[in-house]
Design an enzyme around this catalytic site. Structure first.
Site, mmCIF file in Angstrom:
data_model
loop_
_atom_site.group_PDB
_atom_site.id
_atom_site.type_symbol
_atom_site.label_atom_id
_atom_site.label_comp_id
_atom_site.label_asym_id
_atom_site.label_seq_id
_atom_site.Cartn_x
_atom_site.Cartn_y
_atom_site.Cartn_z
ATOM 1 N N SER A 264 87.167 7.545 -12.457
ATOM 2 C CA SER A 264 85.846 7.810 -13.008
ATOM 3 C C SER A 264 85.487 6.694 -13.976
ATOM 4 O O SER A 264 86.367 6.013 -14.499
ATOM 5 C CB SER A 264 85.851 9.147 -13.757
ATOM 6 O OG SER A 264 84.700 9.289 -14.557
ATOM 7 N N TYR B 114 90.562 13.415 -20.936
ATOM 8 C CA TYR B 114 89.979 13.240 -19.604
ATOM 9 C C TYR B 114 89.957 11.761 -19.221
ATOM 10 O O TYR B 114 90.367 11.381 -18.119
ATOM 11 C CB TYR B 114 88.559 13.811 -19.595
ATOM 12 C CG TYR B 114 87.829 13.606 -18.295
ATOM 13 C CD1 TYR B 114 88.272 14.212 -17.122
ATOM 14 C CD2 TYR B 114 86.676 12.819 -18.245
ATOM 15 C CE1 TYR B 114 87.588 14.030 -15.930
ATOM 16 C CE2 TYR B 114 85.994 12.637 -17.055
ATOM 17 C CZ TYR B 114 86.451 13.248 -15.895
ATOM 18 O OH TYR B 114 85.776 13.058 -14.712
#
Length: 322
Positions: A159, A185
């Site tokens: 990501s 994350y």
């Protein structure tokens, strides 16, 4: 050998959808596994691969809900798995290997995003365990089937959030530093990009190539637990609460978000490449300031090997370089 991280200038662009990517592809006889393949990006990935003839296996935490979501899509089987549970990962891998001799496409798509602190049964921070370490274990266990396919691909969901954090090798599990859900994350997504580098190094001599992917900013059920202020901060929602769709600004539909994953899984342009971070159906450029592209630390071979050694030590699973 260092990663050749240079755009191919495919011209496909951010608005391309997964179904458009495979419009002319014939995947008849190919076998695919898509983790998290029953919702959001994973669902669109499974749909696209199956529509081109692949037999798709979807391991999911809730098989009943997954079967309902995938109903109407031919050539898809659903299996139980919990990526944060070592025994569950082993059970799925053993069942798959008992039934299938080969695996052509492995899409490591499942993941969690920006959740409060939780840990797996070994004490590992939850994002790192679910998004990365469970997939590391799964791939190692499925390695014989990937080798048996002779030419196979592993696509790892990274990501743009990797830009939030490198992997903190001194405190991966947030034991000493204060926990931050976005740092956790981001660290897991950097780990996934590094993993593709190390995995490709181990597989390329035997035809197993690995790629990491940034799908875009996608509003899926998996991130609807975020607060409205967090959505507002990135301009993700329209006034009526629906997702903003603007592919040029990286705000995509799930079908558009799955396009790069499917492109990495099927494009002949990547036949002799691997270990690269991709976005918008192309290899991304290396950037240190731009919000686009990949940060140098996320594709660094030395850091990738350090992560691999740590993972092998934690799991007891390893793949030798041939």
């Amino acid at each position: 050998m260092r990663v050749v991280q240079q755009p191919l200038l495919t011209g496909l662009g951010p608005a391309m959808s997964a179904t458009e990517v495979v419009r002319d592809a014939d995947l008849t006889g190919r076998v695919a596994v898509v983790t998290g393949g029953s919702s959001g990006l994973g669902l669109e990935t499974a749909r696209a691969l199956a529509s081109s003839g692949a037999s798709v296996h979807v391991p999911a935490v809730d098989p009943v809900a997954a079967r309902a979501a995938l109903s109407g899509i031919d050539k898809v089987d659903v299996w139980p798995i919990d990526l944060a549970d070592e025994a569950s990962v082993k059970a799925f891998a053993n069942t798959f290997l008992d039934r299938r001799a080969r695996l052509d496409i492995l899409v490591l798509n499942a993941g969690i995003m920006a959740k409060p602190l939780f840990r797996d049964t070994h004490g590992h921070e939850g994002h790192f365990s679910t998004n990365f370490l469970g997939h590391y274990q799964l791939t190692a266990l499925l390695w014989p089937a990937l080798l048996a396919a002779r030419t196979s691909r592993v696509i790892v969901m990274s990501s743009r959030a990797h830009q939030m954090s490198d992997v903190d090798f001194e405190d991966i599990d947030f034991v000493r530093r204060p926990y931050d859900k976005w740092m956790a994350y981001g660290q897991s997504k950097t780990a996934n990009a590094l993993y593709a580098v190390a995995l490709d190094r181990r597989g390329r001599a035997n035809g197993v190539r690995a790629f990491s992917v940034h799908p875009g900013m996608i509003v899926t059920p998996g991130i609807r637990h975020l607060s409205l202020s967090e959505f507002d901060a990135v301009g993700a929602l329209e006034p009526d609460g629906s997702p903003v769709i603007n592919p040029a600004a990286d705000k995509k539909t799930p079908g558009q978000g799955a396009a790069t994953t499917v492109w990495c899984a099927t494009s002949p342009l990547l036949n002799s490449l691997g270990g690269v971070y991709c976005e918008n159906c192309d290899i991304a450029s290396v950037e240190t300031e731009s919000p686009f592209g990949v940060r140098p630390y996320a594709i660094d071979p030395e850091r990738a090997e350090r992560l691999w050694r740590w993972s092998a030590m934690m799991t007891g699973l390893d793949i030798e370089i041939t």
